[in-house]
Motif scaffolding. Structure first.
Motif, PDB file in Angstrom:
ATOM      1  N   LYS A  22       0.882  -1.287   0.093  1.00  0.00           N
ATOM      2  CA  LYS A  22      -0.021  -0.121   0.039  1.00  0.00           C
ATOM      3  C   LYS A  22       0.883   1.120   0.041  1.00  0.00           C
ATOM      4  N   THR A  23       0.304   2.218  -0.668  1.00  0.00           N
ATOM      5  CA  THR A  23       1.142   3.519  -0.574  1.00  0.00           C
ATOM      6  C   THR A  23       0.365   4.802  -0.339  1.00  0.00           C
ATOM      7  N   LEU A  24       0.967   5.638   0.269  1.00  0.00           N
ATOM      8  CA  LEU A  24       0.513   6.879   0.458  1.00  0.00           C
ATOM      9  C   LEU A  24       1.236   7.913   0.166  1.00  0.00           C
ATOM     10  N   LYS A  25       0.882   9.160  -0.629  1.00  0.00           N
ATOM     11  CA  LYS A  25       1.514  10.156  -0.742  1.00  0.00           C
ATOM     12  C   LYS A  25       1.083  11.515  -0.289  1.00  0.00           C
ATOM     13  N   GLY A  26       1.696  12.538   0.038  1.00  0.00           N
ATOM     14  CA  GLY A  26       1.141  13.698   0.617  1.00  0.00           C
ATOM     15  C   GLY A  26       2.008  14.776   0.345  1.00  0.00           C
ATOM     16  N   SER A  27       1.330  16.003   0.794  1.00  0.00           N
ATOM     17  CA  SER A  27       2.281  17.293   0.609  1.00  0.00           C
ATOM     18  C   SER A  27       1.531  18.365   1.176  1.00  0.00           C
ATOM     19  N   LYS A  28       2.204  19.376   1.762  1.00  0.00           N
ATOM     20  CA  LYS A  28       1.670  20.750   2.295  1.00  0.00           C
ATOM     21  C   LYS A  28       2.618  21.608   1.923  1.00  0.00           C
ATOM     22  N   GLY A  29       1.876  23.165   1.791  1.00  0.00           N
ATOM     23  CA  GLY A  29       2.773  24.281   1.567  1.00  0.00           C
ATOM     24  C   GLY A  29       2.475  25.233   2.975  1.00  0.00           C
ATOM     25  N   TYR A  30       3.759  25.824   2.819  1.00  0.00           N
ATOM     26  CA  TYR A  30       3.797  27.031   4.165  1.00  0.00           C
ATOM     27  C   TYR A  30       4.193  28.372   3.235  1.00  0.00           C
ATOM     28  N   ARG A  31       3.681  29.421   3.779  1.00  0.00           N
ATOM     29  CA  ARG A  31       3.715  30.804   3.464  1.00  0.00           C
ATOM     30  C   ARG A  31       5.289  31.411   3.755  1.00  0.00           C
ATOM     31  N   ARG A  32       5.759  31.075   4.637  1.00  0.00           N
ATOM     32  CA  ARG A  32       6.927  31.648   5.226  1.00  0.00           C
ATOM     33  C   ARG A  32       7.863  30.662   6.273  1.00  0.00           C
ATOM     34  N   THR A  33       8.713  30.070   5.568  1.00  0.00           N
ATOM     35  CA  THR A  33       9.607  29.278   6.297  1.00  0.00           C
ATOM     36  C   THR A  33      11.262  28.925   5.685  1.00  0.00           C
ATOM     37  N   THR A  34      11.654  28.024   6.128  1.00  0.00           N
ATOM     38  CA  THR A  34      13.259  27.763   5.725  1.00  0.00           C
ATOM     39  C   THR A  34      13.180  26.576   5.079  1.00  0.00           C
ATOM     40  N   SER A  35      14.329  26.151   4.167  1.00  0.00           N
ATOM     41  CA  SER A  35      14.398  24.625   3.790  1.00  0.00           C
ATOM     42  C   SER A  35      14.671  23.712   4.909  1.00  0.00           C
ATOM     43  N   SER A  36      15.516  23.990   6.018  1.00  0.00           N
ATOM     44  CA  SER A  36      15.779  23.145   7.074  1.00  0.00           C
ATOM     45  C   SER A  36      14.516  22.775   7.719  1.00  0.00           C
ATOM     46  N   ARG A  37      13.495  23.745   8.108  1.00  0.00           N
ATOM     47  CA  ARG A  37      12.108  23.398   8.552  1.00  0.00           C
ATOM     48  C   ARG A  37      11.610  22.357   7.804  1.00  0.00           C
ATOM     49  N   MET A  38      11.470  22.675   6.650  1.00  0.00           N
ATOM     50  CA  MET A  38      10.690  21.897   5.529  1.00  0.00           C
ATOM     51  C   MET A  38      11.171  20.422   5.609  1.00  0.00           C
ATOM     52  N   GLU A  39      12.332  20.414   5.408  1.00  0.00           N
ATOM     53  CA  GLU A  39      13.153  18.799   5.676  1.00  0.00           C
ATOM     54  C   GLU A  39      12.579  18.116   6.938  1.00  0.00           C
ATOM     55  N   LEU A  40      12.647  18.665   7.971  1.00  0.00           N
ATOM     56  CA  LEU A  40      12.197  18.238   9.445  1.00  0.00           C
ATOM     57  C   LEU A  40      10.720  17.952   9.214  1.00  0.00           C
ATOM     58  N   MET A  41       9.838  18.950   8.575  1.00  0.00           N
ATOM     59  CA  MET A  41       8.375  19.085   8.877  1.00  0.00           C
ATOM     60  C   MET A  41       8.000  17.703   7.836  1.00  0.00           C
TER      61      MET A  41
END
Length: 151
Positions: free
Chosen positions: A31-50
């Motif tokens: 079984k597979t699941l994919k997902g994504s979310k966008g954020y208005r103002r953040t950093t690349s490091s925070r996005m890797e962790l999120m």
């Protein structure tokens, strides 16, 4: 304990800037699941962790997790023991992204997680997929506010 393979990626248009995460989970049963979310103002490091946090939050019961990331920041922090040092330090409160590191540790404790680094922007199909998901999420008109980003 069921095995799950996870691929994650974070992206940021500007740093800081509009960010996005992408993740792809594959269960032992296929079984597979994919997902994504966008954020208005953040950093690349925070996005890797999120991306890693949100992917782990999709798991409903304890699993053996193989998590693949192209983020040296994430992989090395866990695999080289830096995160454990930070957590035991009284200076951790001054550490960048402390809020996300704590959330990641909380999610990882629910599972048996091993983190693997893979080269980004290489010929790896799942890494390309999560990269596209994260990049597309940066441009989403429904971007969220990153609650931990200091404006």
């Amino acid at each position: 304990m069921q095995k799950v393979v996870i691929f994650t990626d974070g992206a940021c248009k500007g740093n800081p800037g509009r960010g996005g995460i992408g993740f792809y989970l594959i269960s032992e049963a296929g079984k597979t699941l994919k997902g994504s979310k966008g954020y208005r103002r953040t950093t690349s490091s925070r996005m890797e962790l999120m991306a890693a946090i949100e992917a782990l939050r999709c798991l409903k019961f304890p699993c053996k997790v193989e998590l693949y990331t192209d983020s040296r920041y994430l992989a090395d922090s866990v695999n080289k023991g830096w995160l454990n040092s930070w957590l035991s330090s009284p200076y951790f409160l001054n550490r960048k992204n402390e809020d996300l590191w704590r959330k990641l540790v909380c999610e990882m404790r629910k599972h048996q997680v091993s983190i693997h680094w893979i080269k980004g922007h290489s010929d790896h199909a799942q890494n390309r997929l999560v990269d596209r998901l994260a990049s597309k999420a940066c441009s989403s008109s429904r971007c969220l506010v990153d609650p931990g980003y200091v404006y």
